[in-house]
Design an enzyme around this catalytic site. Structure first.
Site, PDB file in Angstrom:
ATOM      1  CB  VAL A  90      53.831  89.812  16.509  1.00 31.06           C
ATOM      2  CG1 VAL A  90      54.213  90.173  17.558  1.00 31.06           C
ATOM      3  CG2 VAL A  90      54.637  88.353  15.998  1.00 31.06           C
ATOM      4  N   GLY A  91      50.097  90.008  17.377  1.00 30.90           N
ATOM      5  CA  GLY A  91      49.283  91.038  17.472  1.00 30.90           C
ATOM      6  C   GLY A  91      48.715  91.314  16.370  1.00 30.90           C
ATOM      7  CG  HIS A 106      58.111  87.518  14.821  1.00 31.16           C
ATOM      8  ND1 HIS A 106      58.131  88.477  15.964  1.00 31.16           N
ATOM      9  CD2 HIS A 106      57.972  86.521  15.521  1.00 31.16           C
ATOM     10  CE1 HIS A 106      57.712  88.014  16.824  1.00 31.16           C
ATOM     11  NE2 HIS A 106      57.510  86.457  16.759  1.00 31.16           N
ATOM     12  N   GLY A 118      61.561  85.527  21.609  1.00 32.22           N
ATOM     13  CA  GLY A 118      62.533  86.246  21.984  1.00 32.22           C
ATOM     14  C   GLY A 118      63.150  87.160  20.684  1.00 32.22           C
ATOM     15  CG  ASN A 119      61.420  87.093  16.753  1.00 32.12           C
ATOM     16  OD1 ASN A 119      61.928  86.765  16.006  1.00 32.12           O
ATOM     17  ND2 ASN A 119      60.557  86.148  17.593  1.00 32.12           N
ATOM     18  CB  THR A 174      66.756  88.966  18.725  1.00 34.92           C
ATOM     19  OG1 THR A 174      66.726  87.695  19.659  1.00 34.92           O
ATOM     20  CG2 THR A 174      67.760  88.953  18.049  1.00 34.92           C
TER      21      THR A 174
END
Length: 201
Positions: free
Chosen positions: A75-76, A121, A126-127, A130
């Site tokens: 993620v990034g 994560h 949709g983390n 959420t």
């Protein structure tokens, strides 16, 4: 039907429409479970609740709604833990939260939830949705009430995405280097945005 598989984008108007409707259902669920928890006098966070929050967020938008990820993700700049560690990490996470309901400031606890879910994560998609919902759920339970406001904290966090992402990354880096997250910037953001929510009432 999985809309992302059909459209290959999150920017399709039909995806965007269902995303909003899913968000409404997700926060209706947050309210219902928070009220139930309050009414039985037992504030709690569970993996079942977190999985349900993810399911409501991405049902029919992405695959594996409400299921822990079976693969590695990035993620990034953040590299989440390996997928096989997710169940044990989530078990430890919810236990940590449930041990600290009464002795931790509600905003501090909610900030921790917001960071840790993003850090682990646990889902394929949709983390962020959420984590923001779980943060608000824990905040409401820890406060013993629903803060007033026309625009709620999760929406405000999303509206301030660049600052939010930067604060998360600062916490991730500190955790990777020292074993403790630096949550100062993220906490300051949550405090400020909660104030904006209350001011919008």
């Amino acid at each position: 039907m999985i809309l992302f598989e059909l459209t290959n984008t999150e920017n399709h108007p039909v995806y965007k429409s269902l995303e909003v409707e899913n968000g409404d259902r997700q926060y209706a669920f947050v309210n219902s479970v928070a009220i139930a928890s309050r009414d039985i006098g037992r504030p709690f966070l569970s993996q079942h609740v977190i999985k349900a929050l993810n399911y409501h967020a991405i049902a029919c938008l992405h695959i594996s709604a409400g299921e822990y990820r079976p693969c590695e993700v990035r993620v990034g700049q953040h590299q989440p833990p390996p997928y096989y560690r997710v169940p044990a990490l989530m078990d430890d996470f919810v236990n940590q939260v449930n041990r600290h309901w009464n002795e931790t400031d509600p905003v501090v606890l909610a900030t921790y939830v917001l960071w840790r879910l993003n850090n682990i994560h646990p889902f394929v998609n949709g983390n962020g949705r959420t984590a923001r919902a779980a943060c608000y759920f824990v905040l409401c339970l820890a406060l013993g009430r629903f803060p007033q406001g026309k625009i709620i904290l999760p929406q405000l966090i999303k509206q301030n995405r660049p600052e939010y992402v930067e604060a998360l990354q600062k916490a991730h880096v500190a955790f990777a280097e020292r074993g403790e997250p630096d949550l100062n910037d993220l906490h300051a953001l949550v405090v400020r945005l909660l104030g904006e929510q209350i001011a919008s009432a």
